[in-house]
Design a protein around this motif. Structure first.
Motif, PDB file in Angstrom:
ATOM      1  N   GLY A   1       0.808  -1.214   0.000  1.00 30.52           N
ATOM      2  CA  GLY A   1       0.000   0.000   0.000  1.00 30.52           C
ATOM      3  C   GLY A   1       0.834   1.254   0.000  1.00 30.52           C
ATOM      4  N   ASN A   2       0.155   2.382   0.227  1.00 25.79           N
ATOM      5  CA  ASN A   2       0.786   3.688   0.228  1.00 25.79           C
ATOM      6  C   ASN A   2       0.221   4.496   1.387  1.00 25.79           C
ATOM      7  OD1 ASN A   2       0.548   6.777  -0.789  1.00 25.79           O
ATOM      8  ND2 ASN A   2       2.410   5.825  -1.628  1.00 25.79           N
ATOM      9  N   VAL A   3       1.074   5.320   2.025  1.00 20.06           N
ATOM     10  CA  VAL A   3       0.684   6.133   3.177  1.00 20.06           C
ATOM     11  C   VAL A   3       0.784   7.605   2.799  1.00 20.06           C
ATOM     12  CG1 VAL A   3       1.062   6.596   5.615  1.00 20.06           C
ATOM     13  CG2 VAL A   3       1.670   4.357   4.674  1.00 20.06           C
ATOM     14  N   ALA A   4      -0.292   8.353   3.059  1.00 22.26           N
ATOM     15  CA  ALA A   4      -0.301   9.776   2.697  1.00 22.26           C
ATOM     16  C   ALA A   4      -1.114  10.570   3.708  1.00 22.26           C
ATOM     17  CB  ALA A   4      -0.876   9.971   1.290  1.00 22.26           C
ATOM     18  N   ASP A   5      -0.915  11.885   3.703  1.00 25.73           N
ATOM     19  CA  ASP A   5      -1.695  12.818   4.520  1.00 25.73           C
ATOM     20  C   ASP A   5      -3.097  12.941   3.926  1.00 25.73           C
ATOM     21  OD1 ASP A   5      -2.875  15.536   5.132  1.00 25.73           O
ATOM     22  OD2 ASP A   5      -1.092  15.650   6.392  1.00 25.73           O
ATOM     23  N   LYS A   6      -4.136  12.765   4.766  1.00 27.60           N
ATOM     24  CA  LYS A   6      -5.517  12.778   4.272  1.00 27.60           C
ATOM     25  C   LYS A   6      -5.906  14.134   3.703  1.00 27.60           C
ATOM     26  CE  LYS A   6     -10.240  11.588   5.629  1.00 27.60           C
ATOM     27  NZ  LYS A   6     -11.106  11.071   6.721  1.00 27.60           N
ATOM     28  N   GLN A   7      -5.428  15.217   4.305  1.00 26.88           N
ATOM     29  CA  GLN A   7      -5.832  16.553   3.877  1.00 26.88           C
ATOM     30  C   GLN A   7      -5.077  17.039   2.650  1.00 26.88           C
ATOM     31  OE1 GLN A   7      -8.470  17.989   5.321  1.00 26.88           O
ATOM     32  NE2 GLN A   7      -8.595  16.195   6.665  1.00 26.88           N
ATOM     33  N   THR A   8      -3.769  16.861   2.638  1.00 30.26           N
ATOM     34  CA  THR A   8      -2.936  17.410   1.560  1.00 30.26           C
ATOM     35  C   THR A   8      -2.650  16.412   0.457  1.00 30.26           C
ATOM     36  OG1 THR A   8      -0.838  16.795   2.607  1.00 30.26           O
ATOM     37  CG2 THR A   8      -1.842  18.900   3.263  1.00 30.26           C
ATOM     38  N   GLY A   9      -2.774  15.098   0.770  1.00 28.37           N
ATOM     39  CA  GLY A   9      -2.419  14.078  -0.214  1.00 28.37           C
ATOM     40  C   GLY A   9      -0.927  13.831  -0.307  1.00 28.37           C
ATOM     41  N   GLU A  10      -0.142  14.562   0.479  1.00 31.77           N
ATOM     42  CA  GLU A  10       1.314  14.399   0.456  1.00 31.77           C
ATOM     43  C   GLU A  10       1.693  13.040   1.038  1.00 31.77           C
ATOM     44  OE1 GLU A  10       5.334  16.595   2.255  1.00 31.77           O
ATOM     45  OE2 GLU A  10       3.327  17.470   2.516  1.00 31.77           O
ATOM     46  N   THR A  11       2.555  12.298   0.349  1.00 28.98           N
ATOM     47  CA  THR A  11       2.958  10.982   0.836  1.00 28.98           C
ATOM     48  C   THR A  11       3.829  11.120   2.078  1.00 28.98           C
ATOM     49  OG1 THR A  11       4.866  10.962  -0.654  1.00 28.98           O
ATOM     50  CG2 THR A  11       2.832   9.946  -1.446  1.00 28.98           C
ATOM     51  N   LEU A  12       3.788  10.094   2.929  1.00 24.15           N
ATOM     52  CA  LEU A  12       4.499  10.112   4.209  1.00 24.15           C
ATOM     53  C   LEU A  12       5.574   9.026   4.221  1.00 24.15           C
ATOM     54  CD1 LEU A  12       1.437  10.588   6.591  1.00 24.15           C
ATOM     55  CD2 LEU A  12       3.017  12.342   5.759  1.00 24.15           C
ATOM     56  N   PRO A  13       6.834   9.410   4.052  1.00 25.13           N
ATOM     57  CA  PRO A  13       7.924   8.428   4.078  1.00 25.13           C
ATOM     58  C   PRO A  13       8.283   8.014   5.498  1.00 25.13           C
ATOM     59  CG  PRO A  13       8.819  10.613   3.747  1.00 25.13           C
ATOM     60  CD  PRO A  13       7.319  10.765   3.757  1.00 25.13           C
ATOM     61  N   TYR A  14       8.758   6.792   5.641  1.00 31.54           N
ATOM     62  CA  TYR A  14       9.274   6.260   6.902  1.00 31.54           C
ATOM     63  C   TYR A  14       8.197   6.143   7.985  1.00 31.54           C
ATOM     64  CZ  TYR A  14      13.301   7.795   4.257  1.00 31.54           C
ATOM     65  OH  TYR A  14      14.198   8.011   3.236  1.00 31.54           O
ATOM     66  N   ALA A  15       6.953   5.940   7.557  1.00 27.69           N
ATOM     67  CA  ALA A  15       5.900   5.612   8.518  1.00 27.69           C
ATOM     68  C   ALA A  15       6.094   4.172   8.994  1.00 27.69           C
ATOM     69  CB  ALA A  15       4.522   5.772   7.876  1.00 27.69           C
ATOM     70  N   SER A  16       5.828   3.918  10.267  1.00 29.13           N
ATOM     71  CA  SER A  16       5.918   2.558  10.797  1.00 29.13           C
ATOM     72  C   SER A  16       4.720   1.737  10.323  1.00 29.13           C
ATOM     73  CB  SER A  16       5.952   2.587  12.330  1.00 29.13           C
ATOM     74  OG  SER A  16       7.118   3.210  12.798  1.00 29.13           O
ATOM     75  N   VAL A  17       5.001   0.581   9.745  1.00 33.52           N
ATOM     76  CA  VAL A  17       3.964  -0.308   9.232  1.00 33.52           C
ATOM     77  C   VAL A  17       4.219  -1.696   9.811  1.00 33.52           C
ATOM     78  CG1 VAL A  17       2.863  -1.263   7.172  1.00 33.52           C
ATOM     79  CG2 VAL A  17       3.905   1.027   7.089  1.00 33.52           C
ATOM     80  N   PHE A  18       3.239  -2.256  10.535  1.00 36.62           N
ATOM     81  CA  PHE A  18       3.481  -3.566  11.136  1.00 36.62           C
ATOM     82  C   PHE A  18       2.168  -4.282  11.429  1.00 36.62           C
ATOM     83  CE2 PHE A  18       3.261  -0.466  14.547  1.00 36.62           C
ATOM     84  CZ  PHE A  18       2.530  -1.084  15.545  1.00 36.62           C
ATOM     85  N   LEU A  19       2.274  -5.572  11.679  1.00 37.49           N
ATOM     86  CA  LEU A  19       1.158  -6.377  12.152  1.00 37.49           C
ATOM     87  C   LEU A  19       1.263  -6.445  13.669  1.00 37.49           C
ATOM     88  CD1 LEU A  19       1.200  -9.282   9.531  1.00 37.49           C
ATOM     89  CD2 LEU A  19      -0.096  -7.141   9.483  1.00 37.49           C
TER      90      LEU A  19
END
Length: 374
Positions: free
Chosen positions: A31-49
């Motif tokens: 998938g892809n992670v982004a700011d809901k308001q601006t649509g700017e992508t968010l690098p280095y977000a923690s993603v885990f189960l």
């Protein structure tokens, strides 16, 4: 000083398994992670189960890939500083790739009607020590745990409702030298309800192995087995396989009548209350009243939390005993073969299971060679 409770809500911990190479896995989350308001992508977000050793971070474009080794139920957790935690339940019944588009909301949390406690003064430090007792526990394993970023923790006290709250502006980083894990814990809630005389906390942990040579690793493996056997996860895994008696569990039922508790001395066949679950991977435990669970293969001393491992020899001394019951309006606990519980906030635990906290918690993808779940 803040004191911990006699009853503790079950942890909101979810899911399983460790990371395999992308080509080896038939179960993939991307998938892809982004700011809901601006649509700017968010690098280095923690993603885990949650509650597993499966984790990664999004890349420069906010993209991520998680590879899962087998089917099961999972909670996908995504956390980025300053944003609300994203959670999504995911189930794999057959090999597939699940794609998600994640839009994170900025965390504009407002706390009203509470008193903000001064940070890093003597009062803050006293409350920090009480928080660590309530969160990490008091066992020998908990004593070897350290929160590396204590400064991100804040405290509130709601004087009107007599409720104490702790929260963290960033994920807590916990080093558990007894079990050999570095844990990143997204704390979603920590409350002490003084009027009701219980506390609750929940969140999403991600596990990483500590580095060590042969000697500490051997100790970690031994301690992990001690922590797992007799735990809530082990109990539900054993119940799923109808192996409670074989694995050393004795279950009894108690009733509260006119302010007095009556315990049935007879051993209860708990599996008679197990029904098919909502999915092909789950079962449901439907019961009333209070269940007392005694684990006969491990002793506890008079000192709370001290453990003497006698896992191969059932004995008649002081045994671990816990109890749990459903909250009002709830009728069942749904769980899977690995001990994962779908609705952990629907029941309360007390006694020994309430004493064992983060200092003794194992990831659900832990595999014990002596466990019946093989």
């Amino acid at each position: 000083m803040i004191r911990v409770q006699t009853l503790t809500l079950a942890f909101l911990f979810i899911v399983t398994l460790s990371v395999f190479g992308q080509n080896a896995s038939q179960f993939v989350i991307k998938g892809n992670v982004a700011d809901k308001q601006t649509g700017e992508t968010l690098p280095y977000a923690s993603v885990f189960l949650a509650n597993t050793t499966v984790g990664t971070v999004s890349n420069d474009q906010g993209d991520f890939v998680l590879n899962v080794p087998k089917s099961g139920s999972y909670d996908l957790i995504i956390k980025f500083a300053g944003y609300k935690t994203f959670t999504q339940s995911i189930q794999f019944f057959e090999p597939q790739t699940i794609e998600v588009t994640v839009k994170l909301d900025v965390d504009t949390r407002q706390v009203s009607g509470v008193t903000v406690m001064a940070k890093k003064d003597e009062k803050w430090r006293r409350n920090l020590e009480d928080f660590k007792i309530g969160f990490l526990g008091t066992s020998p394993f908990a004593e070897q745990c350290k929160i590396l970023n204590e400064e991100v923790i804040d405290f509130y006290f709601d004087e009107e409702n007599n409720i104490f709250e702790a929260f963290a502006s960033e994920p807590l980083i916990i080093e558990n030298k007894a079990l050999g894990y570095r844990i990143k814990y997204v704390l979603e809630g920590y409350y002490v309800y003084f009027n009701e005389k219980y506390s609750s906390y929940w969140g999403y942990p991600s596990y990483e192995e500590l580095r060590g040579d042969k000697k500490p690793r051997a100790r970690w493996l031994k301690n992990r087995e001690i922590a797992y056997l007799g735990s809530v996860d082990h109990f539900f895994s054993s119940l799923f396989n109808n192996n409670l008696k074989k694995d050393g569990y004795v279950v009894q039922m108690a009733r509260d009548i006119e302010g007095k508790r009556y315990l049935d001395r007879n051993e209860l066949d708990l599996y008679q209350f197990v029904k098919p679950g909502a999915t092909v991977n789950s079962k449901r435990l439907e019961f009333e009243h209070i269940l007392y669970v005694t684990y006969t293969k491990e002793l506890v001393s008079e000192e709370i939390g001290s453990v003497i491992n006698v896992s191969k020899v059932p004995v008649s001394g002081n045994k671990q005993r816990s109890q749990f019951y459903l909250l009002e309006g709830k009728t069942f606990i749904e769980f899977e073969k690995n001990g994962y519980v779908y609705n952990p906030l629907d029941y309360l635990v007390a006694d020994y299971w309430a004493i064992e906290k983060m200092g003794d918690l194992m990831p659900i993808d832990y595999i014990n060679t002596r466990s019946t779940d093989k």
